[in-house]
Design a protein around this motif. Structure first.
Motif, PDB file in Angstrom:
ATOM      1  N   TRP A 449       0.834  -1.207   0.000  1.00 42.15           N
ATOM      2  CA  TRP A 449       0.000   0.000   0.000  1.00 42.15           C
ATOM      3  C   TRP A 449       0.866   1.253   0.000  1.00 42.15           C
ATOM      4  CZ3 TRP A 449      -0.266   4.129   3.364  1.00 42.15           C
ATOM      5  CH2 TRP A 449      -1.333   5.008   3.183  1.00 42.15           C
ATOM      6  N   LYS A 451       3.944   1.601  -1.096  1.00 42.17           N
ATOM      7  CA  LYS A 451       4.610   1.756  -2.391  1.00 42.17           C
ATOM      8  C   LYS A 451       3.641   2.308  -3.434  1.00 42.17           C
ATOM      9  CE  LYS A 451       7.312  -0.776  -5.829  1.00 42.17           C
ATOM     10  NZ  LYS A 451       7.926  -2.085  -6.185  1.00 42.17           N
ATOM     11  N   GLN A 452       2.417   1.805  -3.420  1.00 45.82           N
ATOM     12  CA  GLN A 452       1.430   2.293  -4.385  1.00 45.82           C
ATOM     13  C   GLN A 452       1.122   3.771  -4.156  1.00 45.82           C
ATOM     14  OE1 GLN A 452      -2.641   1.138  -3.693  1.00 45.82           O
ATOM     15  NE2 GLN A 452      -2.994   0.802  -5.883  1.00 45.82           N
ATOM     16  N   GLN A 453       0.923   4.147  -2.900  1.00 47.64           N
ATOM     17  CA  GLN A 453       0.618   5.541  -2.598  1.00 47.64           C
ATOM     18  C   GLN A 453       1.809   6.443  -2.888  1.00 47.64           C
ATOM     19  OE1 GLN A 453      -2.437   6.636  -1.832  1.00 47.64           O
ATOM     20  NE2 GLN A 453      -3.051   4.494  -2.119  1.00 47.64           N
ATOM     21  N   ASN A 455       4.066   5.962  -5.226  1.00 44.57           N
ATOM     22  CA  ASN A 455       4.131   6.128  -6.680  1.00 44.57           C
ATOM     23  C   ASN A 455       3.071   7.113  -7.167  1.00 44.57           C
ATOM     24  OD1 ASN A 455       6.268   4.332  -6.930  1.00 44.57           O
ATOM     25  ND2 ASN A 455       4.959   2.572  -7.373  1.00 44.57           N
TER      26      ASN A 455
END
Length: 586
Positions: A449, A451-453, A455
């Motif tokens: 989560w 890493k996604q946020q 990015n």
């Protein structure tokens, strides 16, 4: 209202190419598939060499086509079948004489045959063994695979004489390597031999008894020669290391557990453990007198068994003049205490005989016929495949411990890196204003989560800069683009900035979560506090952290007390952890 035990078991009608009723067929589980092989047809009294695959997730049977030009083994029943390296390993059994003028004349077999589950073909039989090490032909014997070896134990010959011996077959070289006398009558009517593909390690005991000495220095000095006097460091002797599952090794092999019960009017029970040693040898230890409990398994006919975590499971047909049932029991191998597995009303009627373990889901599956008659089918040794019952063993505290993500030393180094502030470039802001300095790279690698946020945050920032950049050569009065168009793009969580994440959790909860990311384990006293465990379970559900959830459930199962039951029941309900919820109800 339904009894709580009814929540642990459900029954389904099987679909697809449902096999016919059989006698003496074998079932072997590989992954989420159960493979049925051989047996004798009840209706025609004819033996078959058919293979069926049962998808445990969809309850669907598929008859596996076999190439007519493949070297199929002779049809048989009361043989054995085990799994090894994606192969079914079939040994022995009873068959019809192939060269007899009497088509009903029987014989027994001693061949080892491999069926490759990938190619779905039978491999040619091996004939490389010394004659003196090849076992006598037999049926109704026991078998189990460990340390790349097939153990064949007991059984009977064509004259129904007990064969009191053990043979060992090396699966890699496909040769028989050892024979040993075994002065006990063992066969499928009253005995079962099982082992597991995984062993359970107890790191806390290994550390305490010195078999796992630490190679690290004192806490606070593992990355710095001059430890801070203002920081708190977790002492090594305060760390908590839960049992974990591991692939067997030469030093920690997977043992075979052989359970027997006999003299059903006054039941006698025996338990012996076969432990592989280096080379091709093994030891046998008798644990019969160690078994305790307020109640014990009754005499079980044609028992089946399995190993799951630290429990030995045995199930079989229990028959008296006035009562009949399919009875399931578990032996805790840590305390050596027996307990009964109550499947509720799901198995209260019908004909149930064959159980298999689905270890990946901590479930015991039982094949049968929900409308059948147990006593009548038992007298005919009849096996049905029309229905399947699934028992949630985790609801009884029986489950496979999670595997390690990092070694014990790596866990301690990860915790030291956090506590000593190594390579910190990011902060976690707690709801009381305190900050936790962390490595952004570690969070990106171990928290999907985040890493996604992260990015999304970088993409939004770059898009904003590009949108607001003036066009080269344009006049000063050119209007700026509409910012509303930016809102159509995915946006990062507003709690995240370039160097800070406002986690909106208390400092202890935030620290426990960060400790998990640094160690991929629950090893600190803080993480094991009941209130903290409950919040970690919620966070594992919120952020879809499956590994963390398995660790928290593992810790909660081991911390079951009356004082913790109410809180854990509530949070397990919120997180849809049904097995944990049911256990705290039981």
């Amino acid at each position: 209202m339904y009894p709580i035990s009814d929540l642990t078991t459900f029954c389904r009608k099987t679909l697809g190419d449902v096999p016919p009723k059989l006698v003496g067929a074998s079932t072997t589980v590989v992954g989420s598939k159960a493979y049925l092989y051989g047996g004798r047809l009840v209706a025609e009294r004819r033996m078959v060499t058919d293979i069926y695959m049962f998808d445990i997730e969809t309850f669907t049977w598929e008859k596996i086509p076999q190439s007519p030009d493949s070297d199929q083994p002779r049809a048989r029943y009361f043989h054995s079948s085990d799994a090894w390296n994606n192969n079914l390993i079939v040994f022995g059994g009873m068959a019809l004489q192939s060269d007899s003028t009497n088509p009903d004349e029987l014989c027994v077999l001693n061949d080892v045959r491999f069926f490759n589950l990938t190619t779905r073909r039978w491999l040619p039989p091996s004939t490389n063994s010394p004659p003196e090490l090849i076992p006598k032909a037999r049926y109704a014997h026991l078998s189990s695979v460990t340390s790349n070896r097939l153990f064949v134990i007991g059984g009977q010959d064509l004259s129904n004489v007990w064969l009191d011996d053990i043979y060992v077959f090396d699966l890699r070289t496909q040769t028989w390597t050892q024979r040993r006398d075994y002065p006990r009558h063992c066969g499928t009517y009253r005995s079962v031999a099982v082992c597991s593909n995984l062993t359970v390690r107890f790191p806390q005991e290994e550390i305490n008894n010195g078999s796992h000495p630490s190679q690290l220095g004192p806490s606070g000095t593992r990355f710095s020669r001059n430890p801070s006097t203002t920081k708190e460091f977790t002492a090594q002797d305060a760390l908590i290391h839960l049992p974990y599952s591991a692939i067997p090794t030469d030093d920690h092999p997977s043992d075979i557990y052989l359970f027997s019960n006999y003299n059903f009017t006054n039941v006698q029970r025996e338990l012996e453990v076969f432990s592989p040693t280096l080379g091709s040898d093994f030891t046998i230890s008798d644990r019969s007198l160690s078994m305790t409990g307020t109640s014990f398994p009754p005499g079980l006919r044609f028992p089946t068994g399995a190993m799951l975590g630290t429990h030995f499971i045995v199930a079989g047909t229990y028959l008296t003049q006035s009562y009949q049932s399919f009875s399931i029991w578990a032996l805790d191998l840590v305390t050596m205490t027996w307990s009964r597995i109550d499947p509720g009303s799901a198995l209260a009627s019908g004909s149930w005989f064959r159980s298999c373990l689905w270890p990946e889901s901590n479930k015991l599956i039982i094949f049968g016929n929900a409308s059948g008659n147990l006593a009548s089918d038992y007298n005919r040794r009849l096996l049905s495949w029309d229905h399947v019952a699934c028992i949630d063993l985790e609801a009884f505290g029986i489950y496979q411990s999670p595997k390690l993500y990092m070694s014990i030393d790596e866990q301690q180094l990860g915790l030291a890196a956090l506590e000593e502030g190594v390579m910190t470039d990011f902060d976690i802001l707690c709801d009381d204003g305190r900050k936790i300095a962390v490595s952004r790279k570690i969070l990106e690698e171990r928290w999907p989560w985040f890493k996604q946020q992260r990015n999304l945050f970088l993409q939004n920032a770059a898009r904003t800069v590009n949108t607001l950049q003036p066009v080269a050569g344009a006049g000063a009065d050119v209007p700026l683009p509409e910012l509303a168009s930016l809102s159509k793009e995915p946006r990062a969580d507003p709690r995240l900035s370039s160097r800070l994440l406002n986690l909106s959790e208390s400092y202890p909860i935030s620290l426990a979560l960060v400790q998990y990311f640094y160690t991929k384990a629950l090893i600190t006293p803080l993480q094991h506090a009941p209130a903290v465990l409950s919040q970690l379970l919620l966070l594992s559900s919120t952020y879809n952290l499956g590994h963390l959830q398995s660790l928290v459930k593992h810790a909660m199962h081991r911390a079951l007390t009356y004082a913790t039951s109410v809180g854990i029941y509530g949070v397990s309900t919120l997180c849809n952890c049904r097995s944990l919820q049911i256990r705290y109800d039981l």
